[in-house]
Design a protein around this motif. Structure first.
Motif, short mmCIF file in Angstrom:
data_model
loop_
_atom_site.label_atom_id
_atom_site.label_comp_id
_atom_site.label_asym_id
_atom_site.label_seq_id
_atom_site.Cartn_x
_atom_site.Cartn_y
_atom_site.Cartn_z
N VAL A 170 29.48 61.91 -40.12
CA VAL A 170 29.90 62.17 -41.49
C VAL A 170 31.23 62.91 -41.46
O VAL A 170 31.36 63.93 -40.78
CB VAL A 170 28.84 62.99 -42.26
CG1 VAL A 170 29.30 63.25 -43.70
CG2 VAL A 170 27.50 62.28 -42.25
N ASP A 171 32.21 62.37 -42.15
CA ASP A 171 33.54 62.99 -42.21
C ASP A 171 34.14 63.21 -40.83
O ASP A 171 34.83 64.20 -40.57
CB ASP A 171 33.48 64.33 -42.97
CG ASP A 171 32.97 64.15 -44.40
OD1 ASP A 171 33.16 63.06 -44.97
OD2 ASP A 171 32.36 65.10 -44.93
N PHE B 90 24.52 59.03 -49.79
CA PHE B 90 25.14 60.20 -50.43
C PHE B 90 24.45 60.51 -51.75
O PHE B 90 24.01 59.60 -52.47
CB PHE B 90 26.63 59.95 -50.70
CG PHE B 90 27.51 60.08 -49.50
CD1 PHE B 90 28.06 61.31 -49.16
CD2 PHE B 90 27.80 58.98 -48.70
CE1 PHE B 90 28.89 61.45 -48.06
CE2 PHE B 90 28.62 59.10 -47.60
CZ PHE B 90 29.17 60.34 -47.27
N SER B 91 24.40 61.78 -52.08
CA SER B 91 23.96 62.17 -53.42
C SER B 91 25.03 61.78 -54.43
O SER B 91 26.19 61.53 -54.07
CB SER B 91 23.70 63.67 -53.48
OG SER B 91 24.87 64.40 -53.14
N SER C 95 28.16 63.60 -54.28
CA SER C 95 28.83 63.43 -52.98
C SER C 95 28.71 64.64 -52.05
O SER C 95 29.30 64.65 -50.97
CB SER C 95 30.33 63.09 -53.17
OG SER C 95 30.48 61.94 -53.95
N LYS C 96 27.93 65.63 -52.43
CA LYS C 96 27.86 66.86 -51.64
C LYS C 96 26.84 66.79 -50.51
O LYS C 96 26.95 67.51 -49.52
CB LYS C 96 27.54 68.04 -52.55
CG LYS C 96 28.63 68.37 -53.57
CD LYS C 96 28.23 69.55 -54.44
CE LYS C 96 29.33 69.88 -55.45
NZ LYS C 96 28.94 71.02 -56.33
N THR C 97 25.85 65.94 -50.63
CA THR C 97 24.73 65.92 -49.70
C THR C 97 24.56 64.52 -49.12
O THR C 97 24.77 63.53 -49.81
CB THR C 97 23.44 66.37 -50.40
OG1 THR C 97 23.69 67.56 -51.14
CG2 THR C 97 22.34 66.65 -49.40
N VAL C 98 24.16 64.46 -47.84
CA VAL C 98 23.99 63.19 -47.14
C VAL C 98 22.60 63.16 -46.50
O VAL C 98 22.17 64.14 -45.91
CB VAL C 98 25.06 62.99 -46.06
CG1 VAL C 98 25.00 61.57 -45.50
CG2 VAL C 98 26.44 63.29 -46.59
N ASN D 121 21.77 66.32 -44.34
CA ASN D 121 22.87 67.10 -43.76
C ASN D 121 22.61 67.45 -42.30
O ASN D 121 22.92 68.54 -41.83
CB ASN D 121 23.12 68.37 -44.58
CG ASN D 121 23.67 68.07 -45.97
OD1 ASN D 121 24.23 67.00 -46.20
ND2 ASN D 121 23.50 68.99 -46.89
N SER E 255 31.35 57.87 -50.04
CA SER E 255 30.72 58.70 -51.06
C SER E 255 31.15 58.28 -52.46
O SER E 255 32.20 57.67 -52.64
CB SER E 255 31.07 60.18 -50.83
OG SER E 255 32.46 60.38 -51.01
N ARG F 181 34.61 61.23 -49.11
CA ARG F 181 33.86 61.37 -47.86
C ARG F 181 33.36 59.99 -47.41
O ARG F 181 33.31 59.04 -48.19
CB ARG F 181 32.68 62.31 -48.05
CG ARG F 181 33.02 63.63 -48.71
CD ARG F 181 31.79 64.51 -48.82
NE ARG F 181 31.31 64.94 -47.52
CZ ARG F 181 30.10 65.48 -47.30
NH1 ARG F 181 29.25 65.63 -48.31
NH2 ARG F 181 29.75 65.86 -46.07
#
Length: 419
Positions: free
Chosen positions: A337-338, A354-355, A358-361, A376, A316, A321
């Protein structure tokens, strides 16, 4: 095309090309490509006997060529293709030749902003690189594994700096390979050299090398590390201090060395795909904790769950992440993820995205010949005949979906909250 912020991010669907059927007079149409902003559909087309051109949406380049391959969009939105005319090759940009024709070119590469375009280059059985249409002044009898710095200021490739007679094993063992930077060969000679990589500023270059038939190490700016290993993989530069790290094999186990010093003690069955985060504080990689048990690892701490095959590590933007593709020997792909797999398995999956925050995949997947976009772990409301990897808006609230549906090319801007 420009920056992502300048693209059309109005939510909804737009039909860019209503029909992907052959345009009038065309004999065939090859596989499709689309621009990152989703506004342009591209395909190589045969327009006549021995004549090819490039379709862009519902128009065609005026120029025609004997052969065309490797269409590719630059980060600044220009469309490049490698074209042959009168038995010679040239790089074209938006249908216009860049530079002179030559015996052959390949491996189109771009600087981060797209202002510099480089290719591999062959002329009269000599090889090197070409930058914005200008070949290196010095060419070599062999060249491969090109590299272009992010800022486009420097190019490099592995070259054969001395001739070898047929079956000259002793000459090979003495070393005839090196790296040429901007056409100037390093003075050092190596038995083999691979994977040249620039640091972010482009003023330093590292590569894996074989100094003898049995000894492997890392060379940085033509200075090999003072220690050798059984094997080494591709090096990476640390953004924090400029050091160079690489996976190394010692006594049958893999670890990581940095500037010739042990960073991760060799304890893995395999270790590769090293990536630093932007701060240089976190070093990610893929490791095998035992035979056939692969997973991701950060700062020498492996994730708990393992899989038979792991590929395409993506870190990320904030470095906190990561995501990988896991499969059962290239069957039943999963996006992890993670350390936690998303639900569902797929016939094929593509690297996660990743956005910026880093919050959204998001990811592209295929199941039973149909393609979907996941965010997500949740799928968009419908599947498609074909789809390209998703792209997030700068604020991370929207996803651009570029897809083929019912013989049309469409562009969808979806809200992340709709997944």
């Amino acid at each position: 095309m420009g920056k992502i912020s300048s693209w059309d991010w109005e939510p909804g669907q737009k039909t860019v090309v209503k029909s992907l059927s052959l345009l009038e007079g065309h004999e065939w149409q090859e596989e499709p490509y689309v621009s990152p902003d989703g506004e342009t559909f591209v395909a190589i087309v045969k327009v006549g006997d021995g004549e090819f051109s490039v379709r862009t949406n519902d128009s065609v380049w005026e120029a025609t060529f004997e052969k065309i391959w490797y269409p590719k969009f630059s980060p600044d939105g220009r469309l490049t293709a490698i074209c042959q005319q009168d038995m010679e090759w040239v790089l074209t940009v938006d249908g216009e030749a860049m530079g002179e024709t030559t015996d052959y070119i390949w491996d189109t590469m771009f600087s981060e902003d797209g202002s510099v375009i480089a290719t591999m280059y062959k002329s009269e059985e000599r090889y090197g690189m070409c930058v914005n249409g200008e070949p290196w002044e010095t060419l070599f009898e062999n060249a491969n594994m090109p590299a272009l710095s992010k800022n486009g200021a420097h190019t490099a490739t592995v070259v054969q700096a001395q001739s070898l007679a047929a079956a000259d094993l002793e000459g090979f063992k003495r070393g005839v390979y090196t790296v040429a930077v901007d056409g100037e060969a390093w003075k050092g000679r190596y038995v083999n050299i691979w994977n040249p990589v620039f640091n972010d500023s482009g003023d330093s270059l590292a590569a894996t090398c074989r100094t003898t038939v049995y000894d492997h190490t890392i060379v940085v700016d033509d200075k090999p590390w003072p220690v050798s290993y059984n094997q080494v993989w591709e090096p990476v530069f640390c953004p924090k201090d400029g050091g160079v790290a690489a996976p190394v094999r010692v006594a049958g186990k893999w670890g990581v060395a940095k500037d010739g010093q042990t960073l991760w003690e060799p304890r893995y069955v395999q270790c590769f795909y090293l990536q630093y985060d932007a701060s240089g504080e976190k070093l990610w990689g893929v490791v095998a904790t035992s035979y056939g048990q692969f997973t991701a690892c950060v700062n020498n701490a492996a994730w708990n769950e393992t899989w038979p095959t792991v590929s395409d590590l993506v870190v990320s933007p904030d470095g906190q992440r990561a995501a990988i593709l896991a499969s059962d020997c290239n069957k039943d792909f999963r996006i992890v993820v993670d350390g936690t797999p998303w639900s569902g398995t797929y016939d094929m999956a593509w690297p996660a995205v990743f956005s910026k925050d880093s919050k959204t995949v998001a990811a592209k997947v295929e199941k039973n010949g149909r393609f979907r976009i996941l965010v997500n772990g949740k799928s968009y409301e419908r599947d498609f005949d074909a789809v390209w990897p998703p792209i997030f808006s700068e604020d991370g609230t929207k996803v651009l979906i570029r897809a083929i549906e019912n013989n049309s090319y469409i562009r969808i801007v979806a809200e992340v909250c709709d997944f």
